[in-house]
Design a protein around this motif. Structure first.
Motif, mmCIF file in Angstrom:
data_model
loop_
_atom_site.group_PDB
_atom_site.id
_atom_site.type_symbol
_atom_site.label_atom_id
_atom_site.label_comp_id
_atom_site.label_asym_id
_atom_site.label_seq_id
_atom_site.Cartn_x
_atom_site.Cartn_y
_atom_site.Cartn_z
ATOM 1 N N ASP A 133 0.826 -1.210 0.000
ATOM 2 C CA ASP A 133 0.000 0.000 0.000
ATOM 3 C C ASP A 133 0.859 1.258 0.000
ATOM 4 N N GLU A 178 -9.853 -1.468 6.255
ATOM 5 C CA GLU A 178 -9.161 -2.555 6.936
ATOM 6 C C GLU A 178 -10.053 -3.786 7.068
ATOM 7 N N ARG A 202 -9.955 -5.415 3.774
ATOM 8 C CA ARG A 202 -8.649 -6.036 3.539
ATOM 9 C C ARG A 202 -8.551 -7.395 4.216
ATOM 10 N N TYR A 231 -4.406 -5.229 -0.143
ATOM 11 C CA TYR A 231 -4.972 -3.892 0.067
ATOM 12 C C TYR A 231 -5.983 -3.548 -1.032
#
Length: 323
Positions: free
Chosen positions: A247, A287, A290, A298
């Motif tokens: 990321d 998140e 993810r 990501y």
């Protein structure tokens, strides 16, 4: 006798770059030319200070422009030579691009190049026509060739993505700063601006998909926009996630190039994309995606792929404004 020249390749690359997709059509890039080398720079004055404080979406947009430049140079008969993030002391300098050795473009490159100006972002519902499974498989392979992963998601994940998008949109809609930032890039009917989202390119009302995918409220406190659906269809289309292993800014550039390659190949088969980045703009929701849907990779883009017969207006700043 060959008519290919590095000068023509540079001009073609600049023309192609301006047609790249960008968040809210902010077109957050600028260029400088020295000899036959092009500097691709992030135009931070066009960054979304509220929705994209880290500049992730800005860099992804510039990555899409970089892929267009590479494709145009190949179509002009040269192999592109690219250096990404060449100077740590100049963070806005994202890439240096120049024509390298002469090389004939293959048929696939010509097809992608032909879609650069035809591709359109879609912001409403799709028709009932289905995207062929073999095309989806080909798009997955296309993203992988650029170092990213395109993940078509199943029904349960589609419901989760729709819910997260809706939750993020609800929260953002309560933030006046978010709303003002979005509306800043929403063009009213009759506007002569060469950036932002034209009034005919976004829906006046929420697209009626099942499950419902919230769309940006470009018509906030206005009556601008067009119809929300097509032929009564409620299909969200093929819902996908574009991910990268890391990321960092280099990963964001990879995501942008992979995204544009996927979009151009889809466009060549009559398939358009609708983007939903609201949940990716909120740390905890991103998140969650993810870890729960992306196996630790990501997520860089949430998009729906489908077929539409709309011919939305596209506006871009001229090359002279970008140099």
């Amino acid at each position: 006798m060959s008519t290919r020249t590095a000068k023509k390749a540079v001009e073609a690359a600049l023309e192609a770059a301006r047609w790249a997709p960008s968040v809210h059509n902010t077109q957050p890039w600028s260029f400088a030319v020295s000899g036959d080398e092009i500097s691709l720079r992030a135009d931070t004055e066009r960054k979304l200070r509220v929705g994209d404080a880290a500049g992730r979406e800005l860099v992804i947009s510039c990555g899409a422009a970089l892929f267009n430049m590479r494709t145009a140079i190949r179509c002009e008969g040269f192999e592109p030579v690219v250096r990404v993030l060449p100077d740590p002391d100049r963070p806005s300098l994202l890439a240096l691009v120049r024509p390298g050795a002469e090389a004939d473009a293959d048929e696939h490159t010509w097809v992608l190049g032909g879609e650069i100006e035809r591709r359109r972002t879609h912001r409403a519902g799709f028709t009932t026509l289905q995207v062929p499974a073999r095309l989806v498989d080909a798009l997955v392979r296309t993203a992988a060739e650029e170092g990213a992963r395109l993940l078509p998601v199943g029904p349960h994940a589609v419901a989760a993505l729709a819910a997260l998008t809706q939750a993020a949109q609800v929260v953002q809609s309560q933030d006046r700063r978010y709303n003002l930032e979005v509306v800043r890039w929403a063009r009213p009917p009759g506007s002569t601006r060469k950036d932002g989202v034209p009034a005919g390119a976004y829906p006046r009302d929420e697209p009626r998909t099942e499950p419902a995918f919230a769309q940006r409220d470009y018509a906030w406190r206005h009556e601008w926009g067009g119809p929300a659906d097509q032929s009564g269809s409620t299909s969200p289309g093929v819902v996908t996630l574009l991910t990268t292993p890391g990321d960092a800014r280099e990963d964001w550039l990879i995501a942008g190039q992979a995204l544009q390659r996927v979009l151009l190949q889809a466009s060549a088969h009559g398939v358009s994309a609708a983007f939903h980045t609201q949940a990716l703009e909120m740390y905890h929701l991103r998140e969650f995606l993810r870890h729960e849907l992306c196996a630790g990779a990501y997520p860089q883009m949430v998009m729906r792929l489908g077929i539409t017969f709309d011919d939305a207006e596209a506006v871009r700043r001229p090359v002279t404004d970008l140099l």
